[in-house]
Motif scaffolding. Sequence first.
Motif, PDB file in Angstrom:
ATOM      1  N   HIS A 192       0.829  -1.197   0.000  1.00  0.00           N
ATOM      2  CA  HIS A 192       0.000   0.000   0.000  1.00  0.00           C
ATOM      3  C   HIS A 192       0.868   1.254   0.000  1.00  0.00           C
ATOM      4  CE1 HIS A 192      -3.440  -2.491   0.598  1.00  0.00           C
ATOM      5  NE2 HIS A 192      -3.097  -2.864   1.824  1.00  0.00           N
ATOM      6  N   GLN A 193       0.543   2.192  -0.865  1.00  0.00           N
ATOM      7  CA  GLN A 193       1.265   3.460  -0.867  1.00  0.00           C
ATOM      8  C   GLN A 193       0.790   4.324   0.295  1.00  0.00           C
ATOM      9  OE1 GLN A 193       0.824   5.222  -4.763  1.00  0.00           O
ATOM     10  NE2 GLN A 193       2.220   3.763  -5.715  1.00  0.00           N
ATOM     11  N   SER A 194       1.664   5.222   0.735  1.00  0.00           N
ATOM     12  CA  SER A 194       1.366   6.059   1.894  1.00  0.00           C
ATOM     13  C   SER A 194       1.519   7.534   1.550  1.00  0.00           C
ATOM     14  CB  SER A 194       2.309   5.717   3.052  1.00  0.00           C
ATOM     15  OG  SER A 194       2.152   6.647   4.110  1.00  0.00           O
ATOM     16  N   GLN A 245      -7.190   0.420  -6.396  1.00  0.00           N
ATOM     17  CA  GLN A 245      -6.638  -0.912  -6.185  1.00  0.00           C
ATOM     18  C   GLN A 245      -6.045  -1.463  -7.480  1.00  0.00           C
ATOM     19  OE1 GLN A 245      -9.113  -0.066  -3.948  1.00  0.00           O
ATOM     20  NE2 GLN A 245      -7.541  -0.361  -2.409  1.00  0.00           N
ATOM     21  N   GLY A 246      -4.924  -2.152  -7.355  1.00  0.00           N
ATOM     22  CA  GLY A 246      -4.281  -2.781  -8.496  1.00  0.00           C
ATOM     23  C   GLY A 246      -3.118  -3.631  -8.012  1.00  0.00           C
ATOM     24  N   LEU A 247      -2.442  -4.283  -8.939  1.00  0.00           N
ATOM     25  CA  LEU A 247      -1.305  -5.127  -8.607  1.00  0.00           C
ATOM     26  C   LEU A 247      -0.024  -4.307  -8.527  1.00  0.00           C
ATOM     27  CD1 LEU A 247      -1.994  -8.231 -10.884  1.00  0.00           C
ATOM     28  CD2 LEU A 247      -2.526  -7.953  -8.456  1.00  0.00           C
ATOM     29  N   LEU A 255       0.897  -8.581  -6.014  1.00  0.00           N
ATOM     30  CA  LEU A 255      -0.109  -8.620  -4.959  1.00  0.00           C
ATOM     31  C   LEU A 255      -0.968  -7.366  -5.036  1.00  0.00           C
ATOM     32  CD1 LEU A 255       2.046  -9.911  -1.955  1.00  0.00           C
ATOM     33  CD2 LEU A 255       0.532 -11.240  -3.458  1.00  0.00           C
ATOM     34  N   ILE A 256      -2.258  -7.507  -4.684  1.00  0.00           N
ATOM     35  CA  ILE A 256      -3.168  -6.372  -4.731  1.00  0.00           C
ATOM     36  C   ILE A 256      -2.742  -5.337  -3.696  1.00  0.00           C
ATOM     37  CG2 ILE A 256      -4.832  -7.305  -3.078  1.00  0.00           C
ATOM     38  CD1 ILE A 256      -5.759  -5.513  -6.342  1.00  0.00           C
TER      39      ILE A 256
END
Length: 358
Positions: free
Chosen positions: A78-80, A134-136, A141-142
């Motif tokens: 996950h980006q932050s 959402q994406g890979l 991985l999602i």
Amino acid sequence: MTSASMISPGDILTRAEIRPILGGSAYGGICPAIEERNVILYSDHEVAKKFGYHDGWLSENDTLGPIFEYTGAGKSGHQSLTQSGNKAILQHVQSGRTLHVFTRVGKITGTDTKTHRYIGEFAIDEEQPFVPRQGLGEDDLIRTAIVFRLRPTGEFDRSDSDTISPAPSTSAEFVPLTITSDMLEAAAVTRNAFTSSSLRSRSNSASLDAAASGKIAPVQAVNVSEFQRAASAATTVRRRKALLIEAYVNQLEAQGHSVGSFQLQIEGRTTTLRTDFFDATDYTLYEAQGSSDRDAVRAAFSRLLDYRRYVRHDGLQYEPKTVALLPGRPDPDLEALLASYRISLIYQGEDGKFSSAF
């Protein structure tokens, strides 16, 4: 003459030629330049494909004009928004910096030196600075990516090669419930509250991190006094919507319901739409509003009619139930409008409890 005036949209340069003019580092996609008061953004279509995202112009302009989507930093996971590069984009106005966007063109013949075309100067969209998507990732991985919505502030170069490819078909993907940009603005991270001190505070950092981890941010934890100083009427309504969603989703999950959202792509279009939330257990689509007046009810009404045509889950091919979620009971005429189109109504009372009108 400013340094930026030494180059024009459409110019093709190497990083070695760009850095003396605008600053920034020799590597990376997001390059803050403190001395020159710039943030240089490099977009590379080939790299983007490897990491599961696409940067570029949306083919559809909105009422304010063109939008360039730029995906934040972070190849996997996950980006932050607290990551330094993403934070530099988010806070560029408050830091007195200008965003400059370049897109990869090719390489100098016989070398590995990349060339980049200058697109122009940009600023993040004030109403919707970014969207979660959402994406890979690089690890297949999602994950949740942060896609910044950038608007040109002057002359710009717009090439077909930099336009995001339209969706080949209409699709509706069920994804984890992620805080929306509306909710983030409501959680005291609007353009009025993008300050260093607010981002350093524990509660707001939690909200930002929640945005990138697929969760609803703890809106109640936001510094209310700071929010009230920064809030306009519009942001107050957005905050009310955030609190409403937070309270109702918490209630559904406490009852064991599976709650997520839908990411919609429409055939021939480049804009990605996102529903407020979807109760997979009850096969119900919700649209929330931070007000119960006519404009708010009509907004919820029209979005539900639009989205329910496409939303399908778990192999079921019939339309979901639809619910307008409001912070108070609307006028009887508006209730009749919703009922006439098979849209249910749930509203929150002054005691904080939720009731169903029909």
